[in-house]
Design a protein around this motif. Sequence first.
Motif, PDB file in Angstrom:
ATOM      1  N   MET A  85      42.602  49.080  54.124  1.00 22.18           N
ATOM      2  CA  MET A  85      42.431  48.170  52.985  1.00 22.18           C
ATOM      3  C   MET A  85      41.387  48.712  52.003  1.00 22.18           C
ATOM      4  O   MET A  85      41.566  48.612  50.791  1.00 22.18           O
ATOM      5  CB  MET A  85      42.045  46.768  53.471  1.00 22.18           C
ATOM      6  CG  MET A  85      43.169  46.077  54.244  1.00 22.18           C
ATOM      7  SD  MET A  85      44.775  46.109  53.403  1.00 22.18           S
ATOM      8  CE  MET A  85      44.432  45.161  51.943  1.00 22.18           C
ATOM      9  N   ASN A  86      40.309  49.285  52.513  1.00 24.20           N
ATOM     10  CA  ASN A  86      39.304  49.890  51.625  1.00 24.20           C
ATOM     11  C   ASN A  86      39.904  51.036  50.826  1.00 24.20           C
ATOM     12  O   ASN A  86      39.613  51.195  49.636  1.00 24.20           O
ATOM     13  CB  ASN A  86      38.097  50.375  52.422  1.00 24.20           C
ATOM     14  CG  ASN A  86      37.246  49.233  52.932  1.00 24.20           C
ATOM     15  OD1 ASN A  86      37.294  48.121  52.398  1.00 24.20           O
ATOM     16  ND2 ASN A  86      36.485  49.494  53.983  1.00 24.20           N
ATOM     17  N   ASN A  87      40.751  51.822  51.468  1.00 19.90           N
ATOM     18  CA  ASN A  87      41.426  52.930  50.800  1.00 19.90           C
ATOM     19  C   ASN A  87      42.330  52.402  49.679  1.00 19.90           C
ATOM     20  O   ASN A  87      42.308  52.911  48.559  1.00 19.90           O
ATOM     21  CB  ASN A  87      42.231  53.730  51.829  1.00 19.90           C
ATOM     22  CG  ASN A  87      42.757  55.031  51.289  1.00 19.90           C
ATOM     23  OD1 ASN A  87      42.445  55.442  50.186  1.00 19.90           O
ATOM     24  ND2 ASN A  87      43.581  55.691  52.081  1.00 19.90           N
ATOM     25  N   SER A 126      47.437  55.991  54.733  1.00 22.37           N
ATOM     26  CA  SER A 126      47.080  54.631  55.136  1.00 22.37           C
ATOM     27  C   SER A 126      48.298  53.861  55.611  1.00 22.37           C
ATOM     28  O   SER A 126      48.231  53.100  56.571  1.00 22.37           O
ATOM     29  CB  SER A 126      46.434  53.886  53.969  1.00 22.37           C
ATOM     30  OG  SER A 126      45.226  54.496  53.621  1.00 22.37           O
ATOM     31  N   ILE A 127      49.406  54.068  54.949  1.00 22.25           N
ATOM     32  CA  ILE A 127      50.636  53.384  55.349  1.00 22.25           C
ATOM     33  C   ILE A 127      51.081  53.883  56.720  1.00 22.25           C
ATOM     34  O   ILE A 127      51.485  53.092  57.581  1.00 22.25           O
ATOM     35  CB  ILE A 127      51.735  53.586  54.289  1.00 22.25           C
ATOM     36  CG1 ILE A 127      51.351  52.844  53.008  1.00 22.25           C
ATOM     37  CG2 ILE A 127      53.084  53.115  54.809  1.00 22.25           C
ATOM     38  CD1 ILE A 127      52.234  53.148  51.828  1.00 22.25           C
ATOM     39  N   ILE A 128      50.999  55.171  56.938  1.00 21.00           N
ATOM     40  CA  ILE A 128      51.361  55.716  58.244  1.00 21.00           C
ATOM     41  C   ILE A 128      50.460  55.121  59.329  1.00 21.00           C
ATOM     42  O   ILE A 128      50.925  54.727  60.393  1.00 21.00           O
ATOM     43  CB  ILE A 128      51.297  57.259  58.235  1.00 21.00           C
ATOM     44  CG1 ILE A 128      52.412  57.816  57.343  1.00 21.00           C
ATOM     45  CG2 ILE A 128      51.381  57.825  59.650  1.00 21.00           C
ATOM     46  CD1 ILE A 128      52.295  59.288  57.063  1.00 21.00           C
ATOM     47  N   ALA A 129      49.174  55.017  59.028  1.00 17.64           N
ATOM     48  CA  ALA A 129      48.251  54.416  59.991  1.00 17.64           C
ATOM     49  C   ALA A 129      48.601  52.946  60.236  1.00 17.64           C
ATOM     50  O   ALA A 129      48.552  52.470  61.370  1.00 17.64           O
ATOM     51  CB  ALA A 129      46.816  54.541  59.487  1.00 17.64           C
ATOM     52  N   ALA A 130      48.980  52.233  59.167  1.00 13.13           N
ATOM     53  CA  ALA A 130      49.353  50.822  59.316  1.00 13.13           C
ATOM     54  C   ALA A 130      50.613  50.696  60.171  1.00 13.13           C
ATOM     55  O   ALA A 130      50.704  49.807  61.029  1.00 13.13           O
ATOM     56  CB  ALA A 130      49.568  50.187  57.952  1.00 13.13           C
TER      57      ALA A 130
END
Length: 183
Positions: free
Chosen positions: A111-113, A170-174
């Motif tokens: 979210m910070n990213n 970030s999406i991959i991490a999510a």
Amino acid sequence: MMNFTFSKKSDWNHSFSEIYKQYYVSMINYARFKTGNLHVAEDLVHELFADIFAKKETIQNAETYLFSALKNRILNYWRHQEVIRAYESKILIEAPDAVTPHHSIELKDIMNNVHAHVKSLSPRCKKVFNLKREEYSNKEIATELDISLKTVEAHYTRALNVLKDRVVISIIAALHFVQSYFY
């Protein structure tokens, strides 16, 4: 306005090619206007033409048929988006019970990213993006910011492209987080 009748007896491939050339651009523009996303519009139109080609359907009035079929695909797209939003909401509601401190840190980082990249947008682009997130229509945004609809679309597309390009990790991490929650 061109009308074609597809028939297995006629030169079907030639007729298909002519219809494609005649209506492709206007169908893309219509779908983009209705979805707000060029890539989605292209996918919907390509899928429609691919289905027609695969089935070698008989069509009496090409323009009416194509735009009616495209309208139905756009409605299905929006229904699917609602299902996705409901599913995401459900995950967010249920996830706190399953979230470990490690997951909380990952989500905060993601979210910070995202927020950092939103802040990096130009002021006008950021304003359009935030208003779209608040579910303002393009017309409402254009009126509020005193800009054209095309400018709203351009700013929103630019914002999405910037976020898409910069937040892929970030999406991959999510997705990894969601997958670990369910499996």
